[in-house]
Design a protein around this motif. Structure first.
Motif, PDB file in Angstrom:
ATOM      1  N   GLY A 228      75.190  91.789  62.435  1.00  0.00           N
ATOM      2  CA  GLY A 228      73.763  91.768  62.149  1.00  0.00           C
ATOM      3  C   GLY A 228      73.379  90.750  61.093  1.00  0.00           C
ATOM      4  N   GLY A 229      74.361  90.052  60.548  1.00  0.00           N
ATOM      5  CA  GLY A 229      74.102  89.090  59.481  1.00  0.00           C
ATOM      6  C   GLY A 229      73.194  87.952  59.894  1.00  0.00           C
ATOM      7  N   GLY A 230      73.290  87.504  61.152  1.00  0.00           N
ATOM      8  CA  GLY A 230      72.459  86.399  61.608  1.00  0.00           C
ATOM      9  C   GLY A 230      70.983  86.768  61.651  1.00  0.00           C
ATOM     10  N   ALA A 231      70.673  87.890  62.304  1.00  0.00           N
ATOM     11  CA  ALA A 231      69.278  88.334  62.376  1.00  0.00           C
ATOM     12  C   ALA A 231      68.751  88.667  60.984  1.00  0.00           C
ATOM     13  CB  ALA A 231      69.172  89.549  63.297  1.00  0.00           C
ATOM     14  N   ALA A 232      69.596  89.273  60.157  1.00  0.00           N
ATOM     15  CA  ALA A 232      69.186  89.611  58.788  1.00  0.00           C
ATOM     16  C   ALA A 232      68.888  88.351  57.986  1.00  0.00           C
ATOM     17  CB  ALA A 232      70.271  90.428  58.103  1.00  0.00           C
ATOM     18  N   ALA A 233      69.710  87.316  58.144  1.00  0.00           N
ATOM     19  CA  ALA A 233      69.502  86.063  57.415  1.00  0.00           C
ATOM     20  C   ALA A 233      68.194  85.404  57.827  1.00  0.00           C
ATOM     21  CB  ALA A 233      70.665  85.107  57.660  1.00  0.00           C
ATOM     22  N   MET A 234      67.891  85.432  59.128  1.00  0.00           N
ATOM     23  CA  MET A 234      66.639  84.845  59.594  1.00  0.00           C
ATOM     24  C   MET A 234      65.434  85.654  59.091  1.00  0.00           C
ATOM     25  SD  MET A 234      67.464  82.092  61.102  1.00  0.00           S
ATOM     26  CE  MET A 234      68.907  81.996  60.009  1.00  0.00           C
ATOM     27  N   ALA A 235      65.586  86.980  59.052  1.00  0.00           N
ATOM     28  CA  ALA A 235      64.503  87.826  58.518  1.00  0.00           C
ATOM     29  C   ALA A 235      64.279  87.519  57.044  1.00  0.00           C
ATOM     30  CB  ALA A 235      64.854  89.298  58.721  1.00  0.00           C
TER      31      ALA A 235
END
Length: 599
Positions: A228-235
């Motif tokens: 989930g790090g990718g979506a979290a980073a974009m958020a």
């Protein structure tokens, strides 16, 4: 992340150099010369091929890599915050050492630094040098999973050689634009420039950014980071760029129409979040989703609603990191029993292990007292037929990716002799800069190649790299073997002389330099090393004589110490001092300008 914008700016600058800036009527199809259009297509292709070859050569040269690193540090400064550097070193170290990938034979190992810029950015140079702004590290609050997504994205740019390919494509696009303009009777050059800029952004840079997001996701997950790090980073990026940044150049309008034409060479933020969230869901066998930016679901059943636990509203980040922990658990464990749900005498339910990747999951499940519900939903998920079907699908996709990396490894083993020769050159330049790890990595590749090109020289250069690493016994064994295999190659003796020198065996080093001189008395490295040895032992007259010989055979050398250079060539020394003072003045002016911008 914004290196594409710099690339486009450079290309457009070149285009504007050739194009007149007057306004004219829009181009009409009838006004175009078909012969010139055909020639422009061929010229564009040749421009692409020539530029690509040149850019790939630059990307495979340690001198350019280290030059880029030094330039970055000179322009931006190295970040002095130990925590920033440590977390980036930890994340990139894990990505490079444990992530699944393969370097092309003409790619350099990754180097990185954290610079002192406060802008929210990171970039990968064509040479696999990654620069990370401290502003990015701080804005992501040192979250390792979010950083892994961003840095995996940058690594993918390097692995796919995007900078070289995109630059070549951009040159071809610009060439075509110039040719079309030249073939038209009436043309609005400003509009053409805009069209070319838009095409470069959307047709060249944008696809590579999407590919980097995807490649970064798989790189970080194979290294064990939270899916989930990718979506979290974009958020987090969306929140920061909308509500927190003080830099007008970073700000994004949250109410801007995403469908309106723009020159953005990165995907829309919402689009990136949704794509990365979809990849996270698939990674977790399709079981885990996030809805409304806060609600975490398992197979359509709500587990919990995330909240914020920082000094800003990080609810959406938490939701994706919670979901990412679940996705990793579903991916890594084939059965419900593997989650190890157990009830302690005090009634508390424990599950999974204490890996950092599950921290958010466990924190919020405990906060919502949802352990029993989690166990029930997980048990039901494994009982579904869709779970088995999805596992077969994901396993096949992962095998396909692994096979692709393996083909790159096999292609590297079949490399031509010239590419192996470049491996040796790059390894030796790493040794020159005291970078033994990188030098030994390249020599391992050189020895593994089916066409070693020059086995004796391989041993000589690996021996020197081992000496730089402090493994003198192995270094001397390699160096001796190189001379045994080929006693006519002067560089085998020069490398052994340097090994002896590093070992403190002065007389043996000088003896090897004598043997080198007998093979080629005009080789400047003989006298350079001799001067360095005599200087180290305080024999100033002998050092000066050696440096004079060095200058005779290398009249543009820049590495003779000042105390000797002024006696070697006084006129050249004065020029060197003036040029140095000029550069220092320019650097001071740049620093002054930067301070002015900040105030």
């Amino acid at each position: 992340m914004n290196i594409g914008k710099k690339l486009r700016a450079a290309i457009l600058a070149a285009l504007l150099t050739f194009a007149p800036l007057h306004s004219a009527a829009p181009v009409e199809a009838a006004a175009l010369n078909p012969v010139l259009i055909g020639m422009s297509a061929l010229g564009g292709y040749l421009a692409y091929q020539g530029t690509l070859k040149e850019m790939l050569a630059i990307g495979n040269n340690v001198d350019y890599q280290i030059s880029g690193l030094k330039q970055d540090m000179e322009e931006n400064g190295e970040d002095k915050d130990a925590l920033n550097r440590e977390v980036v070193d930890r994340v990139l170290g894990r990505l490079t050492e444990h992530g699944e990938y393969a370097l092309s034979i003409n790619s350099l190992p990754f180097l990185w630094r954290v610079n002192a810029s406060d802008a929210f950015n990171a970039a990968c140079y064509p040479t696999d040098y990654i620069t990370v702004n401290r502003g990015l590290v701080r804005a992501l609050h040192h979250d390792e999973d979010e950083l892994a997504a961003v840095l995996g994205h940058e690594m993918t740019h390097g692995l796919r050689q995007h900078s070289a390919k995109n630059y070549a494509k951009a040159v071809a696009e610009s060439y075509a634009g110039i040719a079309i303009g030249s073939a038209a009777d009436n043309l609005d050059w400003q509009k053409l420039n805009a069209i070319v800029g838009y095409a470069i952004a959307k047709d060249v840079t944008l696809p590579s950014e999407i590919e980097a997001d995807e490649g970064g996701f798989y790189l970080m997950t194979t290294a064990g980071f939270n899916p989930g790090g990718g979506a979290a980073a974009m958020a987090r990026m969306a929140y920061y760029l909308t509500y927190e940044t003080q830099d007008i150049r970073e700000y994004q309008d949250p109410f801007e129409d995403p469908n309106a034409p723009n020159y953005n060479d990165h995907p829309a933020m919402l689009e990136r979040i949704e794509r990365l969230a979809g990849m996270m869901c698939a990674y977790g066998m399709g079981h885990v989703t996030v809805k409304n930016g806060a609600d975490v679901y398992i197979d359509g059943e709500k587990l919990l609603t995330a909240d914020w636990d920082a000094d800003y509203n990080n609810t959406q980040e938490n939701a994706y990191l919670i979901a990412g922990g679940l996705a990793k658990a579903f991916h890594d464990h084939a059965a419900f029993a593997d989650w190890q749900f157990t009830t302690a005498p005090n009634g508390r339910i424990s599950y999974l292990n204490e890996d950092r990747v599950y921290e958010k999951l466990k924190k919020f499940v405990a906060r919502h007292h949802a352990e029993e519900r989690l166990a029930m939903l997980v048990r039901t998920a494994y009982a579904s037929s869709e779970d088995k079907t999805m596992r077969k699908k994901i396993a096949a996709e992962e095998k396909a990716r692994s096979d692709t990396w393996q083909k790159i490894r096999e292609k590297a083993l079949d490399a031509k002799g010239e590419l192996v020769k470049q491996l040796r050159y790059n390894a030796d330049r790493y040794s020159d800069n005291g970078m033994a790890k990188e030098a030994l990595f390249l020599m391992e590749r050189a020895f593994a190649a089916k066409n070693p090109d020059d086995i004796a020289e391989n041993y000589a250069i690996r021996g020197r790299a081992r000496a730089v690493a402090g493994d003198y016994s192995a270094a001397l064994a390699d160096s001796d073997h190189a001379v045994e295999l080929d006693a006519k190659n002067i560089y085998n003796f020069l490398n052994r002389a340097d090994v002896h020198r590093m070992m403190g065996e002065r007389e043996k080093a000088l003896a090897d330099l004598e043997k080198s001189q007998a093979l080629d008395e005009k080789n400047p490295f003989i006298y350079k090393m001799r001067g360095e040895i005599y200087n180290e032992t305080g024999e100033k007259d002998a050092a000066l004589a050696a440096y004079k010989d060095y200058w005779r055979y290398a009249p543009n050398a820049q590495d003779i110490p000042d105390e000797y250079m002024k006696d070697v060539d006084a006129e050249a020394y004065d020029k060197i001092i003036k040029e140095r003072e000029k550069k220092e003045l320019e650097k001071a002016e740049k620093e002054k300008d930067k301070m002015g911008e900040k105030t």
